[in-house]
Design a protein around this motif. Sequence first.
Motif, mmCIF file in Angstrom:
data_model
loop_
_atom_site.group_PDB
_atom_site.id
_atom_site.type_symbol
_atom_site.label_atom_id
_atom_site.label_comp_id
_atom_site.label_asym_id
_atom_site.label_seq_id
_atom_site.Cartn_x
_atom_site.Cartn_y
_atom_site.Cartn_z
ATOM 1 N N ASP A 4 0.832 -1.201 0.000
ATOM 2 C CA ASP A 4 0.000 0.000 0.000
ATOM 3 C C ASP A 4 0.873 1.259 0.000
ATOM 4 O O ASP A 4 0.591 2.229 -0.703
ATOM 5 N N PHE A 13 -1.824 5.943 -6.638
ATOM 6 C CA PHE A 13 -2.972 6.460 -5.902
ATOM 7 C C PHE A 13 -2.559 7.734 -5.175
ATOM 8 O O PHE A 13 -1.420 7.881 -4.753
ATOM 9 N N LEU A 18 -6.513 5.343 -0.202
ATOM 10 C CA LEU A 18 -7.123 4.910 -1.466
ATOM 11 C C LEU A 18 -6.466 3.628 -1.961
ATOM 12 O O LEU A 18 -7.141 2.736 -2.486
ATOM 13 N N ALA A 19 -5.161 3.523 -1.791
ATOM 14 C CA ALA A 19 -4.457 2.292 -2.163
ATOM 15 C C ALA A 19 -4.955 1.128 -1.317
ATOM 16 O O ALA A 19 -5.196 0.028 -1.826
ATOM 17 N N ASP A 21 -7.899 0.847 0.064
ATOM 18 C CA ASP A 21 -9.261 0.521 -0.369
ATOM 19 C C ASP A 21 -9.246 -0.369 -1.604
ATOM 20 O O ASP A 21 -10.032 -1.316 -1.707
ATOM 21 N N GLN A 22 -8.371 -0.076 -2.551
ATOM 22 C CA GLN A 22 -8.280 -0.900 -3.759
ATOM 23 C C GLN A 22 -7.747 -2.291 -3.431
ATOM 24 O O GLN A 22 -8.180 -3.284 -4.030
ATOM 25 N N ALA A 25 -10.516 -4.255 -1.926
ATOM 26 C CA ALA A 25 -11.517 -4.627 -2.934
ATOM 27 C C ALA A 25 -10.977 -5.690 -3.895
ATOM 28 O O ALA A 25 -11.653 -6.045 -4.860
ATOM 29 N N ARG A 27 -8.569 -5.595 -6.117
ATOM 30 C CA ARG A 27 -8.309 -5.105 -7.475
ATOM 31 C C ARG A 27 -6.821 -5.087 -7.805
ATOM 32 O O ARG A 27 -6.439 -4.713 -8.905
ATOM 33 N N ILE A 28 -5.996 -5.478 -6.849
ATOM 34 C CA ILE A 28 -4.555 -5.460 -7.061
ATOM 35 C C ILE A 28 -3.985 -6.843 -6.724
ATOM 36 O O ILE A 28 -4.267 -7.397 -5.660
ATOM 37 N N ILE A 49 -2.871 -4.175 -11.667
ATOM 38 C CA ILE A 49 -3.904 -3.275 -11.159
ATOM 39 C C ILE A 49 -5.080 -3.319 -12.119
ATOM 40 O O ILE A 49 -4.933 -3.059 -13.308
ATOM 41 N N ARG A 50 -6.266 -3.648 -11.596
ATOM 42 C CA ARG A 50 -7.476 -3.713 -12.411
ATOM 43 C C ARG A 50 -8.257 -2.422 -12.207
ATOM 44 O O ARG A 50 -8.553 -2.018 -11.083
ATOM 45 N N HIS A 51 -8.600 -1.778 -13.340
ATOM 46 C CA HIS A 51 -9.359 -0.525 -13.302
ATOM 47 C C HIS A 51 -10.288 -0.495 -14.511
ATOM 48 O O HIS A 51 -9.823 -0.561 -15.651
#
Length: 137
Positions: A4, A13, A18-19, A21-22, A25, A27-28, A49-51
């Motif tokens: 993070d 981020f 915010l890092a 939180d991702q 979730a 997403r990393i 990293i998925r976005h």
Amino acid sequence: MRIDKWLWVARFFKTRSLAQDQLDAHRINVNGQVAKPGREIRVGDVVSIRHLQHVRSFDVAALSNIRGPAAVAQGLYLETPDSAAAHAIWLAGHARNTDPAAALAGTRPTKRDRRDLARVADASDPSWDDRWRAQVP
């Protein structure tokens, strides 16, 4: 170094939270495994990293504890060639999308349209609004 913190230092981020939180979730990923905020990262790891249904992969090139300028942060990672090619295709697809305001042609005038009309028309004329409404279908 914690992932993070590295994501924040590498400027992926804006804030460390915010890092986190991702990461929470899912997403990393690091080396193909879902990463948690406390995971240790090393030089040579692959971070994905998925976005927006788009995945980008980066090789960790260096570690730093200090968040510096963007030019320094870009030296902390290298994008994988497959990811760079996929990202270029993704960007090309988004570049073809039209401006959302273009879809509104024939409806209310935009601010730019109103300014252009104000330059041409006499704004003190009370019938100016009626003339504009007559032009719109």
